[in-house]
Write an enzyme that holds these catalytic residues in place. Structure first.
Site, PDB file in Angstrom:
ATOM      1  N   GLU A 326       4.905  32.985  23.542  1.00  0.00           N
ATOM      2  CA  GLU A 326       4.945  34.224  22.778  1.00  0.00           C
ATOM      3  C   GLU A 326       6.346  34.805  22.797  1.00  0.00           C
ATOM      4  O   GLU A 326       6.940  34.968  23.875  1.00  0.00           O
ATOM      5  CB  GLU A 326       3.974  35.258  23.362  1.00  0.00           C
ATOM      6  N   CYS A 327       6.882  35.126  21.645  1.00  0.00           N
ATOM      7  CA  CYS A 327       8.158  35.818  21.488  1.00  0.00           C
ATOM      8  C   CYS A 327       9.256  35.084  22.257  1.00  0.00           C
ATOM      9  O   CYS A 327       9.684  34.014  21.846  1.00  0.00           O
ATOM     10  CB  CYS A 327       8.016  37.278  21.905  1.00  0.00           C
TER      11      CYS A 327
END
Length: 431
Positions: A326-327
């Site tokens: 994520e990210c």
């Protein structure tokens, strides 16, 4: 076990000082020997790390846009169990919400049945503070503003003017915090600098605790706390990524939501942690790897040189483990990261994506996410996106189709290659 009463600390707008006051209150009440359970309204993954340090116990997110009301109440009860007080820091202004008008701290206060302590930045205010407070107090019948804390008061004369004006509102004034440069906290592009990177953070906490104890009536504040509304059963959490999940955790990978990890543990998953910055790879026994968000762009050189970390991810991929980022975790899964100085740092190469932050552009907002991937989650998810870097496409299929809070279609997010996948989205829960 006992169930704590609760309060929500909010403000008319962002930048009023509610984070510092919340931290000071947590530390001051802890000094008294109270067990205070911290929480944060909304998706912010940085403030809870500070409030957790101040309270001496992990903080959770209560997100009134992403989470159903039953989940909010159940998580709040779970957090408050065994504590003396549940103290929730609001996000933005009390009634500020997502673009669809949902998800404000006021919504959370009404859902949980908790009173609000309104932090008002008194800088450049005198008698006009009274109609400001009165307006917030009477704006929404289901939200109770139980008390006011004035912040950044300039002088004794200034305080007398403010106090006199507020008497007309009938709202209890709990205290007036003088303007103190020592109460400022360092920030960077995603918010506050993480506590472990803040020099003398414990000294700052001690100072903030003493200021709150000196200038706020803590007994009166505690007396305003109210019981939580309802005790819903905790709904089913998102299924774990695997049975044995290796999770990256250090200064570059610090943004994992506690409610997700707790939910995976409750479903029987075994969680293990490793530090890419220390050149550690995931356990060879892991059948899933989670790379949370964080600040990999600040550690590009160290991550580029972390050969054991790179090799461990490749080995996990080759044995068929599910790898999800994520990210910041997604950034590290790519070919490279271009930092703010324009230097390219080679990354793990699991996904043919290059990300860069030398041309920063803020992307921020809630997302409704749709996927048909190997993620063991429902096809529809609620999440959040906040980053300044951008990704150059690889030709791989995207992980998510995305809509914003208003239902407006956004560009497809992320990339998938077999059981390796990631995107800029931080997944919060199922709708």
């Amino acid at each position: 076990m006992s169930l704590a009463k609760g309060l929500i600390v909010s403000a008319p707008r962002s930048g009023s000082g509610k984070t510092v006051i919340t931290l000071g209150l947590l530390a001051a009440l802890r000094r008294r020997g109270l067990v205070v359970a911290p929480a944060k309204s909304g998706p912010d993954y940085i403030d809870p790390q500070f409030s957790g340090r101040a309270a001496g116990r992990e903080a959770i997110n209560l997100d009134p846009w992403a989470m159903p009301q039953g989940q909010l109440r159940a998580l709040a009860v779970q957090q408050a169990t065994g504590a003396d007080l549940l103290l929730v820091e609001g996000s933005m202004g009390l009634f500020d919400a997502a673009a669809d008008g949902q998800g404000s701290t006021g919504d959370l206060a009404e859902t949980l049945g908790l009173p609000v302590i309104l932090v008002v930045d008194a800088d450049r205010h005198s008698q006009s503070v009274a109609p400001l407070v009165a307006g917030f107090t009477h704006w929404r019948p289901g939200v109770t503003v139980a008390g006011v804390i004035l912040n950044r008061v300039a002088s004794a004369r200034h305080e007398r003017m403010l106090v006199s004006a507020l008497q007309e509102t009938g709202i209890p004034l709990l205290g007036a915090i003088p303007r103190r440069s020592e109460l400022l906290m360092p920030e960077r592009h995603l918010g506050l600098v993480l506590p472990e990177e803040t020099s003398n953070f414990e000294s700052f906490l001690d100072y903030a605790a003493q200021v709150m104890a000196d200038f706020i009536d803590l007994d009166q504040l505690l007396a305003l706390a109210a019981p939580l509304a309802g005790q819903d059963a905790l709904p089913a959490a998102l299924p774990p990524l695997g049975q044995r999940i290796a999770i990256a955790r250090d200064k570059a990978f610090a943004f994992a939501y506690p409610h997700l990890l707790d939910g995976w543990r409750a479903q029987g998953a075994e969680l293990g942690f490793f530090s890419p910055l220390a050149n550690e790879g995931p356990s060879p026994s892991a059948d899933a790897v989670f790379l949370p968000g964080g600040y990999p762009e600040l550690h590009g050189g160290v991550l580029a040189a972390a050969g054991a970390f790179h090799a461990g991810l490749v080995a996990a991929r080759d044995r068929g483990a599910l790898i999800y980022g994520e990210c910041g975790g997604f950034m590290v899964m790519g070919e490279g990261i271009v930092d703010k100085d324009g230097t390219t740092h080679p990354m793990t190469g699991l996904l043919g994506v290059t990300t860069r932050i030398d041309r920063p552009k803020r992307v921020l907002g809630y997302r409704r996410l749709l996927h048909q991937s190997a993620l063991p989650w429902p096809s529809g998810l609620n999440g959040h996106e906040f980053h300044y870097s951008s990704a150059r496409g690889s030709g791989l299929p995207p992980l998510f189709e995305a809509l914003d809070a208003e239902g407006i279609r956004q560009p497809p997010m992320g990339a998938v290659l077999g059981r390796v996948m990631g995107s800029y989205a931080h997944v919060i829960c199922a709708p």
